[in-house]
Design an enzyme around this catalytic site. Structure first.
Site, short mmCIF file in Angstrom:
data_model
loop_
_atom_site.label_atom_id
_atom_site.label_comp_id
_atom_site.label_asym_id
_atom_site.label_seq_id
_atom_site.Cartn_x
_atom_site.Cartn_y
_atom_site.Cartn_z
N SER A 53 0.88 -1.16 0.46
CA SER A 53 -0.07 -0.10 -0.01
C SER A 53 0.75 1.65 -0.13
O SER A 53 2.28 1.24 0.82
CB SER A 53 -0.65 0.21 1.40
OG SER A 53 -1.62 0.72 1.15
N TYR A 78 -1.68 -0.80 10.49
CA TYR A 78 -1.65 -0.85 8.75
C TYR A 78 -0.92 -0.37 8.33
O TYR A 78 0.11 -1.47 7.42
CB TYR A 78 -2.94 0.13 8.45
CG TYR A 78 -3.25 -1.07 6.91
CD1 TYR A 78 -3.79 -2.25 6.70
CD2 TYR A 78 -2.93 -0.38 5.96
CE1 TYR A 78 -4.26 -2.53 5.43
CE2 TYR A 78 -3.29 -0.25 4.83
CZ TYR A 78 -3.91 -1.26 4.04
OH TYR A 78 -4.11 -2.15 3.37
N LYS A 102 2.54 -2.64 5.94
CA LYS A 102 2.81 -2.20 4.39
C LYS A 102 3.25 -2.17 4.63
O LYS A 102 4.40 -2.30 3.13
CB LYS A 102 1.32 -1.73 4.26
CG LYS A 102 -0.16 -2.25 4.35
CD LYS A 102 0.39 -3.76 3.20
CE LYS A 102 -1.70 -3.92 2.92
NZ LYS A 102 -1.12 -5.25 2.38
#
Length: 258
Positions: A146, A160, A164
């Site tokens: 991401s 998160y 990533k």
């Protein structure tokens, strides 16, 4: 235009919806047999029927597995090899984001869950695919990272983003370790219209689109096209790379000089 993928077998995690589903369709359309994995067998069965109808020449196997459970992962890879003889393409797509908030308030159970699914699964599934097939036959691994792993926004998604960022480095590390037989690359999407990112784009899509140089948020098919490129022979001299597919989000000006 199969990109050399015709007759190969691709295993996609998180394949029941969103980016994973789009990648499965795109690989099947390129001639791959596809192995679909996610937690719910009923959801996978629906996608399997849709792919079979759209791509009747491609074999399809739907095998439920919790991406963070090593035993279930092992069973899924074994089923893929039993059905099709080998795994040529692994797409580590499954992800979760159970916590939105500052890192200083993050509780350990949700931290462990995020790391288990987003980060450790990349290690486990890549190990399994390598040992079951790719060490002998070669192959390609495509990790879905991401752009949030390249920046610090949005700040409420810190854990998160951290996982990533780890996927991006794991991509480089595995690329070194598995070369020359197996290539490992990643895609870093921007905001894409998926269930996982719904909280980010729902009710403010126009506002977000205005910040993207190409004027819209992404669709799962935008990422699927990049995945087919990285999985196939057209990218045969690429490994360890992270391809950004974000409509230009990362290049937008952050400082305005009068």
């Amino acid at each position: 235009m199969s990109n050399g993928l015709a007759g190969r077998t691709a295993l996609i995690t998180g394949a029941s919806r969103g980016i994973g589903r789009a990648i499965a369709f795109a690989l099947a359309a390129s001639g791959c047999n596809v192995v679909l994995s996610s937690r719910r067998q009923d959801s996978l069965d629906v996608v399997a029927k849709e792919i079979t109808a759209a791509c009747p020449r491609s074999g399809v196997l739907a095998k439920a597995a919790h991406v963070g459970d090593p035993d279930q992962a092992r069973d899924c890879v074994a089923a893929a090899v039993a059905e099709f003889g080998r795994v040529d393409v692994l797409v580590n797509n499954a992800a979760t984001n159970p916590y939105l908030g500052p890192m200083v308030d993050l509780d350990l159970p949700r931290a462990h869950k995020t790391v288990e699914v987003n980060q450790m699964s990349v290690i486990v599934w890549t190990q399994l695919a390598w040992k079951a097939s790719m060490a002998e036959h070669g192959g390609t691994v495509v990790n879905i990272a991401s752009i949030c792993g390249m920046a610090t926004e949005p700040p409420e998604a810190g854990i998160y983003n951290t996982t990533k960022a780890a996927v991006i480095h794991l991509t480089r590390q595995f690329a070194v370790e598995l070369a020359p037989k197996t290539r490992v690359n990643a895609i870093a999407p921007g905001i894409v219209r998926t269930q996982l990112s719904r909280a980010m784009w729902e009710n403010r899509e126009q506002q977000l689109a205005a910040t993207v140089p190409l004027g819209r948020i992404g669709e799962p098919e935008d990422i699927a096209k990049a995945a087919v490129f990285l999985a196939g022979d057209d990218s045969s001299w690429m490994t360890g790379q992270t391809v950004v597919v974000d409509g230009g989000t990362l290049i937008r000006p952050t400082v305005h000089i009068a």
